[in-house]
Design a protein around this motif. Sequence first.
Motif, mmCIF file in Angstrom:
data_model
loop_
_atom_site.group_PDB
_atom_site.id
_atom_site.type_symbol
_atom_site.label_atom_id
_atom_site.label_comp_id
_atom_site.label_asym_id
_atom_site.label_seq_id
_atom_site.Cartn_x
_atom_site.Cartn_y
_atom_site.Cartn_z
ATOM 1 N N LEU A 151 35.733 43.499 40.090
ATOM 2 C CA LEU A 151 36.845 43.910 39.864
ATOM 3 C C LEU A 151 36.754 43.311 38.212
ATOM 4 O O LEU A 151 36.984 43.742 37.032
ATOM 5 C CB LEU A 151 38.158 43.365 40.173
ATOM 6 N N MET A 152 36.197 41.974 37.977
ATOM 7 C CA MET A 152 35.846 41.362 36.798
ATOM 8 C C MET A 152 35.408 42.251 35.660
ATOM 9 O O MET A 152 35.614 42.197 34.619
ATOM 10 C CB MET A 152 36.063 40.499 36.761
ATOM 11 N N ALA A 153 34.398 42.787 36.769
ATOM 12 C CA ALA A 153 33.297 43.515 35.739
ATOM 13 C C ALA A 153 33.456 45.371 35.539
ATOM 14 O O ALA A 153 33.469 45.343 33.941
ATOM 15 C CB ALA A 153 31.734 43.992 36.480
ATOM 16 N N MET A 154 34.408 46.076 36.512
ATOM 17 C CA MET A 154 35.309 46.430 35.687
ATOM 18 C C MET A 154 36.115 46.852 34.949
ATOM 19 O O MET A 154 36.270 48.108 34.126
ATOM 20 C CB MET A 154 36.220 47.407 37.452
ATOM 21 N N LEU A 155 36.627 45.708 35.147
ATOM 22 C CA LEU A 155 37.874 45.700 34.099
ATOM 23 C C LEU A 155 37.383 45.161 32.285
ATOM 24 O O LEU A 155 37.244 45.709 31.661
ATOM 25 C CB LEU A 155 38.414 43.577 33.759
ATOM 26 N N ARG A 156 36.058 44.195 32.381
ATOM 27 C CA ARG A 156 34.875 44.301 31.112
ATOM 28 C C ARG A 156 34.517 45.628 30.640
ATOM 29 O O ARG A 156 34.382 45.509 29.264
ATOM 30 C CB ARG A 156 33.803 43.324 31.520
ATOM 31 N N ALA A 157 34.186 46.498 31.785
ATOM 32 C CA ALA A 157 33.751 47.732 30.734
ATOM 33 C C ALA A 157 35.053 48.180 30.564
ATOM 34 O O ALA A 157 34.364 49.724 30.086
ATOM 35 C CB ALA A 157 32.707 48.842 32.165
ATOM 36 N N SER A 158 36.195 48.465 31.197
ATOM 37 C CA SER A 158 37.168 48.975 30.073
ATOM 38 C C SER A 158 37.442 48.425 29.150
ATOM 39 O O SER A 158 38.552 48.926 28.773
ATOM 40 C CB SER A 158 38.271 49.112 31.611
#
Length: 199
Positions: A151-158
């Motif tokens: 989820l933290m990677a998804m936030l960075r990607a967004s």
Amino acid sequence: DGAYLACGLSPETMAGKRTLDVGCNAGYDTFLANGMGAAESVGVEPYPFYYHALFLNAVYDRADVSFRNVGWQDLPTGNLGTFDLVTCLGLIYHVKNPMALLDALATVMKRGARLVLETHVLSERSNDARFVEGAFWGDDSYWWIFGDECLMAMLRASGFADVSMTLKADCISRNPQDPLVTVEGHPAGARAWFIATKR
């Protein structure tokens, strides 16, 4: 609220902020932000809970609190303006395309604004996300159990930076036969709070 304090939110940091509570349900966190000193608190909720929030606001009579009967999908085109703080609690696992939700949240945030996100996660540290087919704890509107690192990677990607997990606590399974899994056999998991900053 202890979780808010763990996310760095206090009357001192909330003073004068414009806040948005996405998937606000009956408005608990919308009112909490207002009570902590936010200059304006807006809640969005497309489901019948919107009317519960309207009723509570009529009782509390907060001029600087308002609710909109729209969903997260409407954020980019909803003419809501931009916000200093966005909270999104207990929503992302109900969304089939969670990256679309994160992208939509970013569209209504000022540069440097803070996002506070709470969700169900796997108990162990993980880069994985599990898709839920069928029900989870008897609720067929769950789609995902996220790994915290995922989820933290998804936030960075967004488009978010300074991403961190501030709280994580294992859930008590409702399965009397096995405390580690739900009645459907999914990992019981944990609840976690994340913070991130809009780039």
